[in-house]
Write an enzyme that holds these catalytic residues in place. Structure first.
Site, short mmCIF file in Angstrom:
data_model
loop_
_atom_site.label_atom_id
_atom_site.label_comp_id
_atom_site.label_asym_id
_atom_site.label_seq_id
_atom_site.Cartn_x
_atom_site.Cartn_y
_atom_site.Cartn_z
N LYS A 1 0.85 -1.20 0.00
CA LYS A 1 0.00 0.00 0.00
C LYS A 1 0.88 1.24 0.00
CE LYS A 1 0.91 1.36 4.41
NZ LYS A 1 1.61 2.63 4.72
N ALA B 1 9.58 -0.49 5.01
CA ALA B 1 9.69 0.45 3.91
C ALA B 1 8.54 1.44 3.81
CB ALA B 1 9.80 -0.33 2.59
N GLY B 2 7.55 1.35 4.73
CA GLY B 2 6.40 2.23 4.64
C GLY B 2 5.35 1.74 3.66
N GLY C 1 4.25 -6.29 6.06
CA GLY C 1 3.93 -7.20 7.16
C GLY C 1 2.45 -7.23 7.49
N SER D 1 0.00 -6.53 5.46
CA SER D 1 -0.66 -7.21 4.35
C SER D 1 -0.51 -8.72 4.47
CB SER D 1 -0.07 -6.73 3.02
OG SER D 1 -0.63 -7.44 1.93
N ASP E 1 -2.71 -1.44 10.75
CA ASP E 1 -2.93 -1.42 9.30
C ASP E 1 -3.54 -2.71 8.76
OD1 ASP E 1 -1.92 1.12 9.13
OD2 ASP E 1 0.01 0.55 8.28
#
Length: 279
Positions: free
Chosen positions: A9, A95-96, A100, A102, A134
């Protein structure tokens, strides 16, 4: 065996509204899934939960969110079975890009299907929220505005489909450290925030914003150079995703994005990906 793709994302807009008394932060962020994927395979087993991450030095136990997700949903369901999970990483680490989170979401989705556990999407999202803020987003269809610590979701309607060039500079950034360095005092009052429109390419370019850039770009000035490069090669706008360090540019069509990917990927020092919006 069940195989499933696990998307990355980007954050098209991220405002940190306040620091809470529990040391978490209230956010308003617009998240969009993109077509960069990790791959997950699930095989029923009678040997408990086993996780394999070939080619990466990743923990293969409860330190890995995929393992924890599998353990949690099987525990909630009372299902006495086991599973062997193989995770093949393509999304850069720390990495933003939400790799993880997801992976955890897709693990919940896959095991629910594989073992016919019959959890609803809402129930899976509640389980996901216990694993990470998230995680529910990756179980949600389409782009979404996320509020609170990122776990309260609202569908973002009419966000245009665009192409992205993602550039990861090859180093990792700690989300915890970035938030610790954010210059934001403890604020008890509720912040009233006006949500920008994202109805066109022009809206999107104007609405790109990330409060965390004030910290990460100061620590890593090269990220500003990457943003400038993306714009010089045709991006309508560029932004850091999440706490970084991945930077993305938005492009109105595939041809322009591919051209930028080709040029910017030549030095070989960065990981460069040309991807598109997905639901």
């Amino acid at each position: 065996m069940l195989k499933i793709l696990s998307p990355a994302k980007v954050n098209l807009h991220l405002r940190v509204l306040r620091k809470r008394e529990d040391n978490y932060h209230d956010l308003a962020t617009l998240m969009q899934k993109v077509s960069l994927y990790d791959e997950l395979e699930f095989q029923p087993s009678n040997r408990g939960i086993q996780l394999r991450c070939p080619g990466f030095f990743l923990p293969e136990n409860e330190e890995n969110i995929v393992f924890r997700a599998a353990k949690k949903i099987l525990s909630f369901s009372g299902c006495p079975t086991g599973v062997t999970i193989t995770l093949r990483k393509n999304i850069p680490l720390a990495a933003g890009l939400g790799g993880g989170s997801s992976n955890a979401a897709m693990t919940l989705l896959a095991l629910n299907k594989l073992f016919r556990l019959n959890f609803s999407t809402g129930e899976l999202m509640k389980i996901g929220a216990t694993l990470g803020a998230d995680v529910p987003f990756f179980l949600f269809h389409g782009p979404a505005w996320a509020y609170g610590i990122g776990d309260r979701l609202k569908a973002a309607l009419d966000v245009p489909k665009v192409w992205f060039v993602l550039i990861n500079p090859g180093f990792e950034v700690s989300t915890r450290v970035i938030y610790e360095k954010l210059n934001l005092g403890l604020t008890k009052e509720i912040i009233h925030y006006s949500i920008p429109r994202f109805l066109s390419m022009e809206d999107m370019a104007a609405g790109l914003h990330n409060d965390l850039e004030s910290v990460t770009l100061k620590m890593h000035p090269s990220l500003q150079e990457i943003k400038d490069l993306l714009c010089s090669y045709g991006a309508a706008g560029a932004l850091m995703s999440g706490s970084g360090p991945t930077v993305f540019g938005i492009f109105e069509n595939e041809d322009k994005a591919k051209e930028a990917e080709t040029v910017l990927g030549k030095p070989g020092t960065w990981a460069v990906f040309c991807v598109r919006s997905i639901d």
